[in-house]
Design a protein around this motif. Structure first.
Motif, PDB file in Angstrom:
ATOM      1  N   LEU A 163      10.128  31.695  77.420  1.00 13.56           N
ATOM      2  CA  LEU A 163      11.579  31.501  77.439  1.00 13.56           C
ATOM      3  C   LEU A 163      11.892  30.054  77.428  1.00 13.56           C
ATOM      4  O   LEU A 163      11.887  29.458  78.641  1.00 13.56           O
ATOM      5  CB  LEU A 163      12.216  32.154  78.726  1.00 13.56           C
ATOM      6  CG  LEU A 163      11.993  33.735  78.999  1.00 13.56           C
ATOM      7  CD1 LEU A 163      12.504  34.230  80.083  1.00 13.56           C
ATOM      8  CD2 LEU A 163      12.413  34.477  77.849  1.00 13.56           C
ATOM      9  N   ALA A 164      12.661  29.648  76.367  1.00 11.06           N
ATOM     10  CA  ALA A 164      12.728  28.112  76.356  1.00 11.06           C
ATOM     11  C   ALA A 164      14.528  27.913  76.123  1.00 11.06           C
ATOM     12  O   ALA A 164      14.729  27.800  75.075  1.00 11.06           O
ATOM     13  CB  ALA A 164      12.232  27.584  74.924  1.00 11.06           C
ATOM     14  N   LEU A 165      14.817  28.481  77.287  1.00 10.88           N
ATOM     15  CA  LEU A 165      16.478  28.686  77.555  1.00 10.88           C
ATOM     16  C   LEU A 165      16.945  27.449  78.099  1.00 10.88           C
ATOM     17  O   LEU A 165      16.197  26.761  79.059  1.00 10.88           O
ATOM     18  CB  LEU A 165      16.892  29.825  77.810  1.00 10.88           C
ATOM     19  CG  LEU A 165      16.419  31.092  76.978  1.00 10.88           C
ATOM     20  CD1 LEU A 165      16.981  32.327  77.642  1.00 10.88           C
ATOM     21  CD2 LEU A 165      17.116  30.963  75.445  1.00 10.88           C
ATOM     22  N   ALA A 166      18.127  27.016  78.086  1.00 10.10           N
ATOM     23  CA  ALA A 166      18.859  25.916  78.809  1.00 10.10           C
ATOM     24  C   ALA A 166      18.927  25.931  80.159  1.00 10.10           C
ATOM     25  O   ALA A 166      18.869  27.218  80.630  1.00 10.10           O
ATOM     26  CB  ALA A 166      19.978  25.602  78.048  1.00 10.10           C
ATOM     27  N   ALA A 167      18.780  25.121  80.895  1.00 10.83           N
ATOM     28  CA  ALA A 167      18.837  25.201  82.283  1.00 10.83           C
ATOM     29  C   ALA A 167      20.258  25.119  82.809  1.00 10.83           C
ATOM     30  O   ALA A 167      20.648  24.221  83.823  1.00 10.83           O
ATOM     31  CB  ALA A 167      18.004  23.897  83.100  1.00 10.83           C
ATOM     32  N   THR A 168      21.018  26.177  82.148  1.00  6.96           N
ATOM     33  CA  THR A 168      22.547  26.331  82.729  1.00  6.96           C
ATOM     34  C   THR A 168      22.509  27.635  83.326  1.00  6.96           C
ATOM     35  O   THR A 168      21.570  28.474  83.182  1.00  6.96           O
ATOM     36  CB  THR A 168      23.504  26.235  81.185  1.00  6.96           C
ATOM     37  OG1 THR A 168      23.026  27.254  80.573  1.00  6.96           O
ATOM     38  CG2 THR A 168      23.280  24.913  80.544  1.00  6.96           C
ATOM     39  N   VAL A 169      23.867  27.912  83.703  1.00  6.09           N
ATOM     40  CA  VAL A 169      23.982  29.253  84.382  1.00  6.09           C
ATOM     41  C   VAL A 169      23.695  30.408  83.300  1.00  6.09           C
ATOM     42  O   VAL A 169      22.995  31.305  83.740  1.00  6.09           O
ATOM     43  CB  VAL A 169      25.488  29.296  85.203  1.00  6.09           C
ATOM     44  CG1 VAL A 169      25.710  30.838  85.554  1.00  6.09           C
ATOM     45  CG2 VAL A 169      25.511  28.526  86.231  1.00  6.09           C
ATOM     46  N   ASP A 170      24.366  30.109  82.248  1.00  6.99           N
ATOM     47  CA  ASP A 170      24.285  31.145  81.022  1.00  6.99           C
ATOM     48  C   ASP A 170      22.771  31.359  80.714  1.00  6.99           C
ATOM     49  O   ASP A 170      22.399  32.385  80.293  1.00  6.99           O
ATOM     50  CB  ASP A 170      25.044  30.926  79.842  1.00  6.99           C
ATOM     51  CG  ASP A 170      26.577  30.992  80.283  1.00  6.99           C
ATOM     52  OD1 ASP A 170      26.974  31.843  81.369  1.00  6.99           O
ATOM     53  OD2 ASP A 170      27.658  30.723  79.657  1.00  6.99           O
TER      54      ASP A 170
END
Length: 199
Positions: free
Chosen positions: A142-149
């Motif tokens: 999982l290479a997703l942004a370190a944001t809430v979403d």
């Protein structure tokens, strides 16, 4: 004012709408193209026309390609059993620039967002679950942004794939190479501390 300047202003206005270009940059770019029509403008127009006719979304991973299935998905050397999940095509291209990841990708097309009414069916999450369910996948990164979403989306995907037995990992988060602690926000420092490793 004659027609030519109006057309030129219209071209500048169109260019200024592109990401990363403002009115001043667009004006300089248009002037450069006009002054070098044969070397710059005509080849650019031809390339734009070709891409506008041939560009499409890869049916397997969601990348942008000129074929129904992109070159990454058809490359048998990349059939490593690893799928890297990214938010959009720009993230895929950024990962490819690094040249480190040798597996395949899955582009979600965004992240879950209650505020914007974006749910799992609005993204390519069901297609990811299907890909993993078809077998041959041993790890989903999982290479997703370190944001809430981004983190909400990561947790949702982990839950959706929990029954498959596939290993689920995430990119490390924390202090960037060359980063100084004084310039980092509290969240980044906290993530780096939690993800610490043996030295």
């Amino acid at each position: 004012m004659d027609r030519a300047p109006n057309d030129i202003e219209a071209l500048i206005a169109q260019m200024a709408r592109l990401p990363g270009l403002g009115p001043r940059s667009a004006r300089r770019l248009v002037l450069h193209l006009i002054q070098r029509r044969d070397q710059s403008m005509r080849p650019l127009l031809a390339a734009l026309d070709r891409v506008s006719q041939s560009a499409q979304t890869c049916s397997q991973c969601g990348n942008i390609s000129t074929a129904p299935v992109c070159a990454i998905c058809t490359d048998t050397r990349r059939a490593t059993g690893e799928i890297c999940v990214v938010e959009d095509v720009a993230d895929l291209w950024a990962m490819e620039r690094g040249g480190v990841f040798k597996g395949q990708y899955h582009v979600l097309g965004g992240t879950l967002s209650a505020l914007d009414a974006i749910g799992p069916e609005d993204l390519r999450i069901p297609q990811l679950v299907d890909r993993v369910g078809n077998g041959g996948v041993r790890e989903v990164i999982l290479a997703l942004a370190a944001t809430v979403d981004g983190q909400t989306t990561a947790h949702y995907i982990a839950d959706a794939l929990g029954h498959t037995g596939v290993k689920i990992t995430a990119l490390a988060q924390g202090v960037p190479m060359g980063g100084e602690l004084d310039y980092l926000d509290d969240g980044t420092i906290g993530a780096a501390l939690r993800a610490r490793k043996d030295f």
